[in-house]
Each structure stands twice: as structure tokens, then as C-alpha cells.
Design an enzyme around this catalytic site. Structure first.
Site, PDB file in Angstrom:
ATOM      1  N   ASN A   1       0.849  -1.191   0.000  1.00 44.39           N
ATOM      2  CA  ASN A   1       0.000   0.000   0.000  1.00 44.39           C
ATOM      3  C   ASN A   1       0.880   1.234   0.000  1.00 44.39           C
ATOM      4  O   ASN A   1       2.020   1.194   0.481  1.00 44.39           O
ATOM      5  CB  ASN A   1      -0.869   0.005   1.267  1.00 44.39           C
ATOM      6  CG  ASN A   1      -1.784   1.215   1.362  1.00 44.39           C
ATOM      7  OD1 ASN A   1      -2.437   1.586   0.371  1.00 44.39           O
ATOM      8  ND2 ASN A   1      -1.833   1.846   2.523  1.00 44.39           N
TER       9      ASN A   1
ATOM     10  N   HIS B   1       0.834   5.135   1.472  1.00 44.12           N
ATOM     11  CA  HIS B   1       0.127   5.960   2.453  1.00 44.12           C
ATOM     12  C   HIS B   1       0.768   7.343   2.475  1.00 44.12           C
ATOM     13  O   HIS B   1       1.994   7.451   2.536  1.00 44.12           O
ATOM     14  CB  HIS B   1       0.209   5.304   3.837  1.00 44.12           C
ATOM     15  CG  HIS B   1      -0.532   6.061   4.884  1.00 44.12           C
ATOM     16  ND1 HIS B   1      -1.907   5.991   5.015  1.00 44.12           N
ATOM     17  CD2 HIS B   1      -0.109   6.936   5.824  1.00 44.12           C
ATOM     18  CE1 HIS B   1      -2.284   6.784   6.008  1.00 44.12           C
ATOM     19  NE2 HIS B   1      -1.209   7.370   6.507  1.00 44.12           N
TER      20      HIS B   1
ATOM     21  N   SER C   1       4.812   6.830   2.336  1.00 50.32           N
ATOM     22  CA  SER C   1       5.423   5.544   2.668  1.00 50.32           C
ATOM     23  C   SER C   1       4.778   4.436   1.855  1.00 50.32           C
ATOM     24  O   SER C   1       3.557   4.430   1.674  1.00 50.32           O
ATOM     25  CB  SER C   1       5.196   5.207   4.159  1.00 50.32           C
ATOM     26  OG  SER C   1       5.596   6.264   5.007  1.00 50.32           O
TER      27      SER C   1
ATOM     28  N   ASP D   1      -2.399   0.550   8.459  1.00 46.03           N
ATOM     29  CA  ASP D   1      -1.227   1.403   8.191  1.00 46.03           C
ATOM     30  C   ASP D   1      -0.039   1.084   9.104  1.00 46.03           C
ATOM     31  O   ASP D   1       0.770   1.969   9.421  1.00 46.03           O
ATOM     32  CB  ASP D   1      -1.602   2.901   8.309  1.00 46.03           C
ATOM     33  CG  ASP D   1      -2.671   3.308   7.316  1.00 46.03           C
ATOM     34  OD1 ASP D   1      -2.726   2.717   6.221  1.00 46.03           O
ATOM     35  OD2 ASP D   1      -3.451   4.220   7.626  1.00 46.03           O
TER      36      ASP D   1
HETATM   37  C1  GAR Z   1      -2.865   9.050  -2.649  1.00 41.06           C
HETATM   38  O1  GAR Z   1      -2.357  10.234  -2.070  1.00 41.06           O
HETATM   39  C2  GAR Z   1      -2.637   7.885  -1.726  1.00 41.06           C
HETATM   40  O2  GAR Z   1      -1.423   7.940  -1.017  1.00 41.06           O
HETATM   41  C3  GAR Z   1      -3.795   8.021  -0.790  1.00 41.06           C
HETATM   42  O3  GAR Z   1      -4.881   8.402  -1.611  1.00 41.06           O
HETATM   43  C4  GAR Z   1      -4.386   9.109  -2.737  1.00 41.06           C
HETATM   44  C5  GAR Z   1      -4.901   8.416  -3.978  1.00 41.06           C
HETATM   45  O4  GAR Z   1      -4.628   9.179  -5.120  1.00 41.06           O
HETATM   46  N1  GAR Z   1      -4.057   6.778  -0.118  1.00 41.06           N
HETATM   47  C6  GAR Z   1      -4.582   6.692   1.101  1.00 41.06           C
HETATM   48  O5  GAR Z   1      -4.899   7.667   1.755  1.00 41.06           O
HETATM   49  C7  GAR Z   1      -4.744   5.278   1.621  1.00 41.06           C
HETATM   50  N2  GAR Z   1      -5.339   5.280   2.926  1.00 41.06           N
HETATM   51  P1  GAR Z   1      -4.681   8.510  -6.553  1.00 41.06           P
HETATM   52  O6  GAR Z   1      -6.035   7.834  -6.697  1.00 41.06           O
HETATM   53  O7  GAR Z   1      -4.550   9.669  -7.498  1.00 41.06           O
HETATM   54  O8  GAR Z   1      -3.546   7.533  -6.660  1.00 41.06           O
END
Ligand code: GAR
Length: 201
Positions: free
Chosen positions: A108, A110, A137, A146
Site C-alpha cells: 500500500n 500511504h 510511505s 497502516d
Molecule cells: C494518494 O495520495 C494515496 O497515497 C492516498 O490516496 C491518494 C490516492 O490518489 N491513499 C490513502 O490515503 C490510503 N489510505 P490517486 O487515486 O490519485 O492515486
């Protein structure tokens, strides 16, 4: 090349950066499937533009039965012969059943420097804590949210006048280079989860 399934819930910008990286002939993973829990998620259309197979398993169709939802996802992954799962903005918490099933084969990204700022609104959390440094991360997924072993991190400065949006944009640019590098490391076997900790060779 490892057959990778990317799970998304939204726009899928990390998925796009992974799909672009996987176009290189020496990249150790192939993006074989993009699976969304949200019908019509923006990332699905972008995946199709790359010629990647897409699927949707709508969690709302399972009446809050999380395991039934995950069994349906698992079946789609199996049918598509997926060997490795990459979460990219996938916004559902997984049961330990699903996590155990993919243990060591699911990562994942984060948007914080874990173990700081787990959960949601990580950029707001970092600003409210008065951090001068923030980042993202990539970690192996374990049942606790997480909390899995961290494979790689990238840092950005928090600048005077930053708001959630400006900070999120700066972090996201780092995510887009960090995630393909981390996936290459795990898909090639250079980094693995062994007895719950990161092993490198
Ligand atoms: C990203 O910033 C990712 O790190 C975060 O959501 C966004 C997705 O953007 N993920 C989380 O918060 C997981 N809990 P994307 O759809 O443009 O890749």
C-alpha cells in the site's frame, strides 16, 4: 514478470504512474488488472487507455458484509491470475481474512511518514502537528491499519503558507516516483516480507 492487480477507489494517479513504469521492458511486473470498489471511478477509464483489463466490485452491493465483498474481489483476482496486489488510493479497510490471504504479496502507499499520521486526512494531521517535514510511505499490508513494515519512504518539506492542498500536491509528486521503485523491488524479489519483517537481498 509478476502479474499485478491494482486496487483503486478514485482518480488513480498512482495507478497511472505504475502503468507507465510497467511499460518499460525490464520492469519486473505487468499491470494485469485494475479493480475498483467504486463504479465509475476515474482511474478505471485511465486504465483502459493503457489497455489494462478493469473490473468493479461495488462494496455497497454486499450489505456491510466485508468478508463477502472481499471474497468477491478475491475471486476476480484469482480469475485474472493475479500474483501480487497493489493498493493505490483504495479506501476500504480490509479484514484480516483478506490480508492474511495476501500476506507478503500486498503493498500500500500511504500519504505520510509512517508511523506518523495513520488513517485519513494525513496532510491536515501533519499541518496541525506543526511538522516541518512530511512525505509518503510504501509498506506491506498487515491486519493492523497502516502498520505494516515500511519498504520505502520519500520526504518533502512543509513550507510556510502550506495548506492541505499544496502539501498534498507536493507529496503526491513523490508518490508517483516512489511507488514504481518500491513495486520493482518487491516484484523482483529484492525486497520481501519474511517472518513479519523486511528482508533485502
Ligand atoms: C494518494 O495520495 C494515496 O497515497 C492516498 O490516496 C491518494 C490516492 O490518489 N491513499 C490513502 O490515503 C490510503 N489510505 P490517486 O487515486 O490519485 O492515486
Amino acid at each position: 514478470r509478476k502479474r499485478v492487480g491494482i486496487l483503486i477507489s478514485g482518480r488513480g494517479s498512482n495507478m497511472v504512474s505504475l502503468a507507465q513504469a510497467a511499460q518499460a521492458p525490464d520492469f519486473p511486473a505487468e499491470i494485469a488488472l485494475v479493480l475498483s470498489n467504486v463504479p465509475g471511478a476515474g482511474g478505471l477509464e485511465r486504465a483502459r487507455e493503457f489497455g489494462i483489463a478493469t473490473a468493479t466490485v461495488d462494496h455497497r452491493a454486499f450489505n456491510k458484509d466485508r468478508e463477502a465483498f472481499e471474497r468477491a474481489m478475491d475471486e476476480v483476482l484469482r480469475v485474472n491470475q493475479i500474483e501480487f496486489v497493489v493498493l493505490a488510493g483504495f479506501m476500504r479497510i480490509m479484514t484480516s481474512w483478506f490480508v492474511r490471504r495476501w500476506e507478503g504479496r500486498m503493498i500500500n502507499i500511504h500519504p505520510s511518514l509512517l508511523p506518523l499520521f495513520k488513517g485519513t486526512h494525513t496532510h491536515r494531521q501533519a499541518l496541525e502537528a506543526g511538522m516541518t517535514e512530511h512525505g509518503c510511505s510504501v509498506h506491506f499490508v498487515v491486519p493492523e491499519l497502516d502498520a505494516g513494515p515500511v519498504i520505502a519512504q520519500a520526504k518533502v518539506p512543509v513550507l510556510p503558507g502550506d495548506d492541505e492542498e499544496s502539501l498534498a500536491t507536493r507529496v503526491l509528486a513523490q508518490e508517483h516516483t516512489l511507488y514504481p521503485r518500491a513495486l520493482a523491488e518487491v516484484a523482483s524479489g529484492r525486497v520481501a516480507l519474511v517472518d513479519g519483517v523486511i528482508a533485502r537481498r
